[in-house]
Scaffold this motif. Structure first.
Motif, mmCIF file in Angstrom:
data_model
loop_
_atom_site.group_PDB
_atom_site.id
_atom_site.type_symbol
_atom_site.label_atom_id
_atom_site.label_comp_id
_atom_site.label_asym_id
_atom_site.label_seq_id
_atom_site.Cartn_x
_atom_site.Cartn_y
_atom_site.Cartn_z
ATOM 1 N N ARG A 64 -15.688 34.515 -9.211
ATOM 2 C CA ARG A 64 -15.053 33.292 -9.890
ATOM 3 C C ARG A 64 -14.457 32.446 -8.918
ATOM 4 N NH1 ARG A 64 -12.468 34.548 -15.619
ATOM 5 N NH2 ARG A 64 -12.307 32.414 -15.414
ATOM 6 N N GLN A 65 -13.702 33.010 -7.893
ATOM 7 C CA GLN A 65 -12.916 32.370 -6.978
ATOM 8 C C GLN A 65 -13.943 31.499 -5.859
ATOM 9 O OE1 GLN A 65 -10.137 34.596 -4.724
ATOM 10 N NE2 GLN A 65 -9.220 35.542 -6.563
ATOM 11 N N LEU A 66 -14.747 32.084 -5.750
ATOM 12 C CA LEU A 66 -16.041 31.207 -4.756
ATOM 13 C C LEU A 66 -16.500 30.109 -5.608
ATOM 14 C CD1 LEU A 66 -17.773 30.996 -2.314
ATOM 15 C CD2 LEU A 66 -19.444 32.534 -3.477
ATOM 16 N N LEU A 67 -16.700 30.303 -6.996
ATOM 17 C CA LEU A 67 -17.138 29.277 -7.648
ATOM 18 C C LEU A 67 -16.341 28.098 -7.889
ATOM 19 C CD1 LEU A 67 -19.719 28.289 -9.636
ATOM 20 C CD2 LEU A 67 -18.363 29.409 -11.568
ATOM 21 N N HIS A 68 -15.068 28.389 -8.003
ATOM 22 C CA HIS A 68 -14.217 27.227 -7.989
ATOM 23 C C HIS A 68 -14.019 26.579 -6.599
ATOM 24 C CE1 HIS A 68 -12.626 28.475 -11.780
ATOM 25 N NE2 HIS A 68 -12.199 29.566 -11.659
ATOM 26 N N ALA A 69 -14.015 27.416 -5.706
ATOM 27 C CA ALA A 69 -14.125 26.386 -4.286
ATOM 28 C C ALA A 69 -15.226 25.648 -4.282
ATOM 29 C CB ALA A 69 -13.958 27.692 -3.186
ATOM 30 N N ARG A 105 -26.058 21.507 -11.101
ATOM 31 C CA ARG A 105 -27.259 21.920 -10.239
ATOM 32 C C ARG A 105 -26.730 22.962 -9.105
ATOM 33 N NH1 ARG A 105 -30.205 17.336 -11.078
ATOM 34 N NH2 ARG A 105 -29.666 16.358 -8.956
ATOM 35 N N ILE A 106 -25.695 22.429 -8.270
ATOM 36 C CA ILE A 106 -24.973 23.179 -7.218
ATOM 37 C C ILE A 106 -24.342 24.462 -8.020
ATOM 38 C CG2 ILE A 106 -23.230 23.286 -5.336
ATOM 39 C CD1 ILE A 106 -24.095 20.182 -5.180
ATOM 40 N N LEU A 107 -23.492 24.218 -8.826
ATOM 41 C CA LEU A 107 -22.610 25.299 -9.166
ATOM 42 C C LEU A 107 -23.313 26.331 -9.879
ATOM 43 C CD1 LEU A 107 -19.300 23.479 -10.446
ATOM 44 C CD2 LEU A 107 -20.066 24.660 -8.253
ATOM 45 N N GLU A 108 -24.603 25.830 -10.441
ATOM 46 C CA GLU A 108 -25.460 27.158 -11.315
ATOM 47 C C GLU A 108 -26.166 27.857 -10.199
ATOM 48 O OE1 GLU A 108 -27.535 23.989 -13.648
ATOM 49 O OE2 GLU A 108 -25.886 24.113 -15.042
ATOM 50 N N LYS A 109 -26.083 27.545 -8.894
ATOM 51 C CA LYS A 109 -26.889 28.435 -8.166
ATOM 52 C C LYS A 109 -26.163 30.005 -7.683
ATOM 53 C CE LYS A 109 -30.392 25.812 -6.721
ATOM 54 N NZ LYS A 109 -30.297 24.870 -7.806
ATOM 55 N N LEU A 110 -24.863 29.969 -8.237
ATOM 56 C CA LEU A 110 -24.064 31.455 -8.015
ATOM 57 C C LEU A 110 -24.502 32.126 -9.233
ATOM 58 C CD1 LEU A 110 -22.413 32.909 -6.315
ATOM 59 C CD2 LEU A 110 -20.452 31.842 -7.261
ATOM 60 N N LEU A 111 -25.395 33.378 -8.898
ATOM 61 C CA LEU A 111 -25.893 34.227 -9.944
ATOM 62 C C LEU A 111 -25.183 35.268 -9.752
ATOM 63 C CD1 LEU A 111 -29.576 33.557 -9.228
ATOM 64 C CD2 LEU A 111 -28.008 32.130 -10.339
#
Length: 381
Positions: A64-69, A105-111
């Motif tokens: 979650r922290q990585l997604l926010h970053a 599109r960028i943020l949806e790459k974290l799975l």
């Protein structure tokens, strides 16, 4: 949802695969790299920008922290590139939509991986079983999905539990995932205050076209209307409306019908709150906001005469936001009303009060600040 797609990736012990799930209907990623807590945000962001999906194997809260970053990097203006001024409100809108689409599109790459029971095999992962079951209770296999979509699902689950207060009605409406939530509900005030057509004293049938959460059907039922037919194409919306109308103890006044626009027959009053922006949605979840070529608006206007009883009224709830964006003119709207053999009996307006109205940093602030939502009372010529 994409149920039948497979996602493939490499790990140290060989090639792996799982079902790919996306509520937005996104295709399964072609390039997948396994990452964990050692991956720096800059590296993750660069890979995502290049089109590589990132399958997380570390601590869930760190994901979650990585997604926010990554989101902060996506929102940051690129250095050395001057901000272009929009030539028109329409151009500003299209630039904004493009930027939002690229960001997504960028943020949806974290799975993240899921077990067959919707549990997440990661350290410090929350229990999302109930939230996932609200969206799909038929899953039988492990799968992989976007963390961003999961967070949206969790948020929708909380909205569904808590409900959204509708001041004009003095009640709460509980939206389901994938059904447009009446967070901006000033338009309900228009329905609650509009004069009921005299014809309803003798011909009691009302149609609510595109009912969604059922909020307008509920508003009419709470005003004493006894026979309402509420329609929607989406089975989720009809289930949501049924839930809300049951909670409010007015389901006995409403018949729910799955159809595109109008049910069979005629009514003394027909109400519709179509999507307000004539533009293409970027995902299935945006169909309640964006209406390509004003399909639903035009369909409602063109079909109204045939479904109104003589002396009946059609109530069109519509924001003029699209007009301020230059996507539709008032003249085009009035021409569409006239072409449908309708005339305007009256119009009442309300000013939106959502937070974006006062956000001067919003690229669409000028249009939002000028926006009015209107109830157009229409009848046959």
């Amino acid at each position: 949802m994409n149920h039948d797609l497979i996602i493939h990736w490499q790990e140290t012990d060989g090639e792996k695969s799982a079902r790919w799930r996306s509520e937005k209907g996104l295709p399964a990623p072609k390039r997948v790299q396994v990452i964990d807590d050692r991956m720096p945000a800059n590296g993750a962001y660069r890979l995502a920008c290049e089109g590589t999906a990132l399958l997380w194997r570390g601590d869930f809260q760190n994901a979650r922290q990585l997604l926010h970053a990554m989101a902060r990097r996506a929102d940051k203006t690129k250095p050395g590139k001057p901000k272009q001024s929009a030539a028109s409100p329409a151009e500003a809108f299209h630039r904004h939509r493009l930027a939002q689409s690229q960001r997504a599109r960028i943020l949806e790459k974290l799975l993240i991986p899921f077990n067959a029971d919707h549990s997440i095999p990661l350290r410090r992962a929350p229990d999302v079983h109930a939230a996932c079951l609200e969206v799909d209770d038929s899953n039988t296999e492990p799968y992989v999905a976007s963390l961003r979509e999961l967070l949206g699902l969790i948020g929708a689950h909380e909205w569904r539990k808590k409900g959204i207060q509708i001041p004009a009605l003095g009640v709460a409406i509980h939206p389901h995932y994938g059904v447009f939530a009446p967070i901006r509900n000033e338009y309900v005030q228009l329905i609650a205050q509009a004069p009921i057509p005299e014809l309803l004293a003798t011909e009691s049938t009302v149609f609510d076209i595109g009912t969604g959460t059922g909020v307008l059907a509920a508003a009419l039922a709470l005003r004493g209307v006894r026979h309402i037919t509420a329609t929607d194409q989406d089975a989720r919306a009809l289930n949501c409306a049924r839930d809300n109308l049951t909670r409010l103890n007015v389901l006995n006044q409403v018949e729910l019908v799955q159809t595109d626009l109008f049910p069979q027959g005629q009514a003394a009053l027909i109400v519709c709150n179509p999507p307000w922006i004539p533009a293409r949605p970027s995902s299935p979840l945006e169909h309640a906001i964006f209406d390509p070529d004003s399909r639903m608006l035009r369909g409602f206007l063109q079909g109204l005469s045939a479904h109104l009883l003589p002396g009946g009224e059609g109530w069109l709830i519509l924001s003029d936001f699209a007009e301020h964006l230059g996507l539709r003119t008032r003249e085009e709207l009035l021409a569409a009303i006239d072409a449908a053999n309708l005339k305007v009996l009256g119009k009442s307006d309300v000013k939106p009060h959502h937070p974006r109205v006062s956000d001067t940093h919003d690229p669409l602030h000028t249009a939002r600040n000028a926006e009015l939502t209107s109830l157009w009372r229409l009848t046959t010529q």
